[in-house]
Design an enzyme around this catalytic site. Sequence first.
Site, PDB file in Angstrom:
ATOM      1  N   ASN A 138      -5.816 -11.047  39.909  1.00 51.66           N
ATOM      2  CA  ASN A 138      -4.825 -11.299  38.858  1.00 51.66           C
ATOM      3  C   ASN A 138      -3.518 -11.670  39.556  1.00 51.66           C
ATOM      4  OD1 ASN A 138      -2.943 -11.285  36.846  1.00 51.66           O
ATOM      5  ND2 ASN A 138      -3.253  -9.149  36.222  1.00 51.66           N
ATOM      6  N   THR A 170      -7.555 -15.481  38.353  1.00 51.35           N
ATOM      7  CA  THR A 170      -7.612 -15.589  36.891  1.00 51.35           C
ATOM      8  C   THR A 170      -6.452 -16.422  36.346  1.00 51.35           C
ATOM      9  OG1 THR A 170      -6.403 -13.539  36.583  1.00 51.35           O
ATOM     10  CG2 THR A 170      -8.797 -13.380  36.617  1.00 51.35           C
ATOM     11  N   GLY A 195      -5.748  -6.114  41.420  1.00 53.21           N
ATOM     12  CA  GLY A 195      -4.826  -5.975  40.296  1.00 53.21           C
ATOM     13  C   GLY A 195      -4.653  -4.507  39.964  1.00 53.21           C
ATOM     14  N   ASP A 197      -4.730  -1.305  36.628  1.00 49.48           N
ATOM     15  CA  ASP A 197      -5.714  -0.660  35.756  1.00 49.48           C
ATOM     16  C   ASP A 197      -6.220  -1.598  34.657  1.00 49.48           C
ATOM     17  OD1 ASP A 197      -5.691   1.724  37.132  1.00 49.48           O
ATOM     18  OD2 ASP A 197      -3.997   2.510  36.007  1.00 49.48           O
ATOM     19  N   GLY A 198      -5.369  -2.524  34.239  1.00 50.73           N
ATOM     20  CA  GLY A 198      -5.796  -3.480  33.205  1.00 50.73           C
ATOM     21  C   GLY A 198      -6.914  -4.371  33.730  1.00 50.73           C
ATOM     22  N   ARG A 304       8.964  -4.952  26.510  1.00 51.91           N
ATOM     23  CA  ARG A 304       8.318  -5.525  27.708  1.00 51.91           C
ATOM     24  C   ARG A 304       9.326  -6.212  28.615  1.00 51.91           C
ATOM     25  NH1 ARG A 304       2.727  -5.217  28.025  1.00 51.91           N
ATOM     26  NH2 ARG A 304       2.811  -6.129  30.078  1.00 51.91           N
ATOM     27  N   ARG A 310      10.572  -0.053  31.339  1.00 48.39           N
ATOM     28  CA  ARG A 310      10.357   0.193  29.914  1.00 48.39           C
ATOM     29  C   ARG A 310       9.637   1.519  29.657  1.00 48.39           C
ATOM     30  NH1 ARG A 310       6.457  -3.570  31.476  1.00 48.39           N
ATOM     31  NH2 ARG A 310       4.340  -3.294  30.672  1.00 48.39           N
ATOM     32  N   GLU A 553      -3.876   0.652  26.491  1.00 43.81           N
ATOM     33  CA  GLU A 553      -3.935  -0.309  25.379  1.00 43.81           C
ATOM     34  C   GLU A 553      -3.901   0.445  24.065  1.00 43.81           C
ATOM     35  OE1 GLU A 553      -6.734  -3.537  24.918  1.00 43.81           O
ATOM     36  OE2 GLU A 553      -6.740  -3.780  27.090  1.00 43.81           O
TER      37      GLU A 553
HETATM   38  N1  LIG Z   1      -3.987 -14.824  34.792  1.00 45.95           N
HETATM   39  C1  LIG Z   1      -3.631 -13.907  33.906  1.00 45.95           C
HETATM   40  N2  LIG Z   1      -2.650 -14.154  33.009  1.00 45.95           N
HETATM   41  C2  LIG Z   1      -2.258 -13.216  32.129  1.00 45.95           C
HETATM   42  N3  LIG Z   1      -2.806 -11.978  32.050  1.00 45.95           N
HETATM   43  C3  LIG Z   1      -3.781 -11.673  32.912  1.00 45.95           C
HETATM   44  C4  LIG Z   1      -4.247 -12.632  33.876  1.00 45.95           C
HETATM   45  N4  LIG Z   1      -5.227 -12.054  34.608  1.00 45.95           N
HETATM   46  C5  LIG Z   1      -5.378 -10.807  34.099  1.00 45.95           C
HETATM   47  N5  LIG Z   1      -4.531 -10.590  33.084  1.00 45.95           N
HETATM   48  C6  LIG Z   1      -4.335  -9.363  32.275  1.00 45.95           C
HETATM   49  O1  LIG Z   1      -3.164  -8.713  32.729  1.00 45.95           O
HETATM   50  C7  LIG Z   1      -3.236  -7.337  32.393  1.00 45.95           C
HETATM   51  C8  LIG Z   1      -2.484  -6.501  33.402  1.00 45.95           C
HETATM   52  O2  LIG Z   1      -3.035  -6.720  34.662  1.00 45.95           O
HETATM   53  P1  LIG Z   1      -3.071  -5.656  35.832  1.00 45.95           P
HETATM   54  O3  LIG Z   1      -3.637  -4.396  35.368  1.00 45.95           O
HETATM   55  O4  LIG Z   1      -3.739  -6.339  36.977  1.00 45.95           O
HETATM   56  O5  LIG Z   1      -1.540  -5.505  36.246  1.00 45.95           O
HETATM   57  P2  LIG Z   1      -0.455  -4.390  35.956  1.00 45.95           P
HETATM   58  O6  LIG Z   1       0.818  -4.893  36.518  1.00 45.95           O
HETATM   59  O7  LIG Z   1      -0.895  -3.059  36.450  1.00 45.95           O
HETATM   60  O8  LIG Z   1      -0.373  -4.387  34.413  1.00 45.95           O
HETATM   61  P3  LIG Z   1       0.183  -3.318  33.379  1.00 45.95           P
HETATM   62  O9  LIG Z   1       1.291  -2.558  34.020  1.00 45.95           O
HETATM   63  O10 LIG Z   1       0.595  -4.171  32.205  1.00 45.95           O
HETATM   64  O11 LIG Z   1      -1.030  -2.457  33.089  1.00 45.95           O
HETATM   65  C9  LIG Z   1      -4.712  -7.010  32.345  1.00 45.95           C
HETATM   66  O12 LIG Z   1      -4.990  -6.355  31.144  1.00 45.95           O
HETATM   67  C10 LIG Z   1      -5.432  -8.349  32.432  1.00 45.95           C
HETATM   68  O13 LIG Z   1      -6.332  -8.479  31.366  1.00 45.95           O
END
Ligand SMILES: Nc1ncnc2c1ncn2[C@@H]1O[C@H](COP(=O)(O)OP(=O)(O)OP(=O)(O)O)[C@@H](O)[C@H]1O
Length: 582
Positions: A138, A170, A195, A197-198, A304, A310, A553
């Site tokens: 990601n 992605t 990436g 947890d998402g 956000r 936040r 979520e």
């Molecule tokens: N190329 C992309 N563009 C936008 N969103 C993406 C992409 N690839 C993955 N995602 C989504 O981005 C979300 C957050 O990603 P990730 O968990 O890797 O990062 P994070 O910084 O820990 O996020 P968060 O703090 O919002 O949980 C995931 O739910 C995933 O589905």
Amino acid sequence: MIGKEMEIDSVKVESSLWIGNKRYKASLRGWYFSWTEVDKRNREKKTVSVPVSEVIGVKEGRVEIQPRKKLEDSDLDFTLFYVKRSRRGNTRGTLWSLGRTQFCCPSRDVRDQWITQLRTALQTHSPSRPHRLLVFINPFGGKKRGKQIYHSLVSPLFELAGISCHVVVTERANQARDYILKKDLTGFDGVVCVGGDGMFSELLHGVIGRTQQEAGVSEHDPTVMLQPCDLRIGIIPAGSTDCVCFASVGVNDPVTSALHIIIGDSQPLDVCSVHHKSTLMKYSVSMVGYGFYGDVLAESERHRWMGPLRYDYSGCMVYLCNRNYAGVVQYLPADSHVSSPRDNTRCLAGCRVCSESKERLFPHFDSSSSLYSANLSQVSSELEGEWVTIEGKFKCVSLTCMSSSCPRSPSGLSPSAHLADGTVDLILVRETNPLGFLTYLHRHTTTQDQFDLPFVEVHRVKAVRFFLPPGEEEEEEYEEEIQSSSERVSEDPDKLHNGDIANAQSKTTSQHCLAGQKERDTVKSARRKKRSFVCGPCCTKPPSVSVWNCDGEILPHTEILCRVHGQLVRLFARGIEDSTGA
Ligand SMILES: Nc1ncnc2c1ncn2[C@@H]1O[C@H](COP(=O)(O)OP(=O)(O)OP(=O)(O)O)[C@@H](O)[C@H]1O
């Protein structure tokens, strides 16, 4: 003579080797490669021992891969790469790095024999190492360093270990999940996300969904026994929240995680399915929380633009609102003789409770019973007293499949929770004054017992139902409106997800169900986001209903059934190594 010292069978070698100008007596016996310094009078000094299972690679010549790749070819040398451990700050886990030692042999023959035997031993003693991986990066996760982390820190290690990778960067959310659900995965030994947890959640849903599709199991049936997944999941932490990695490895460090993947570690993980009526909402491995944690997430979604700040801002605002929510919680207790959330144990690598878990069976579930009756007595009688019912006003209701530790809360939401014992810890924080609740929250950051408070209770359970008290059911009108919005969405998927047309194609597959669900969720979440969970001068009537936060979520329903599926997936991890013994 050195040559005569060499003794070879399938996994046994012994000879003198040199590191710099010091002589060592080296041996490869079964599970270990060891070398002992020998002084000029043939007295033995310190021994270094490396388990074959922790050897990353053996290369001809003098090789360096960090800071950049360097090879000095020589007929007498070979370089051994292996796992090296060190402690990190105040965290419980062990940080791994790449150890490297260059050995000089007495002859080319001896060198070749060492290399052959070490590589043979690797194959014999580490049969579960992956050879081919599917990697999803990601590029926008965390500090947007996913690509850099993978290419500079992880990819060279995979290359060294002879692992070939297919990398997908992605371009949209859910691409990784859809890829796993749809594409041919033949030949892959595992999937890896770079990436937070998402991203992990995407892989989790993809892997579970794919496995059920292939087994012909309906994920929407809350009573069904899900098929355990073969494809292991690796997490290279590069997000703003790396909770799953932290709780299963003990540190959130990309190199440590890459090394666990290379040596083929395997950590089973319990997964909680969350259903509303007969629809699967989501799977969770860390936290499902209602009340405070739901409100904080909903509020943070409205801000956000603040970035990671936040969460702190929303936490303060929601705390100040001092909200309590009425609800009915029912749970099916786990066997309290095996373990309890207050037994002061920790789930560490090789955990006995997890390895002895036989909780994969779910004997008490009665599929014919109504799961969501608002009539409490009816529910209780139907389930013949096996489910325990608690009704009241709660600050928060949380479920956690693992300790959910993170750098901010090193012991986590439930410090004695297990990764793979087929249970989930249910934490109920009843209505209390703001100071009491602050004490509860603060104890997560200290070593004090957060459950040792009169308004907090914790239970180890196998399933939980939550519904609103009679007279406060989920709004039907609201439901209908959502339903018609989601139908419109299904008719024209382009309107919500550009380029996600594939979601409309196979209407019967799990992928479609999940994708359709996602769209319904999006519409519902959008509506919920508009609802403020912070009351201030502008807020006339505080909401009587909160939302569920499921691994970060917002769920579109209040009335849910959560059920644990013991050891449903496996991670490339081994649990937290006890750093005191490392
Ligand atoms: N190329 C992309 N563009 C936008 N969103 C993406 C992409 N690839 C993955 N995602 C989504 O981005 C979300 C957050 O990603 P990730 O968990 O890797 O990062 P994070 O910084 O820990 O996020 P968060 O703090 O919002 O949980 C995931 O739910 C995933 O589905």
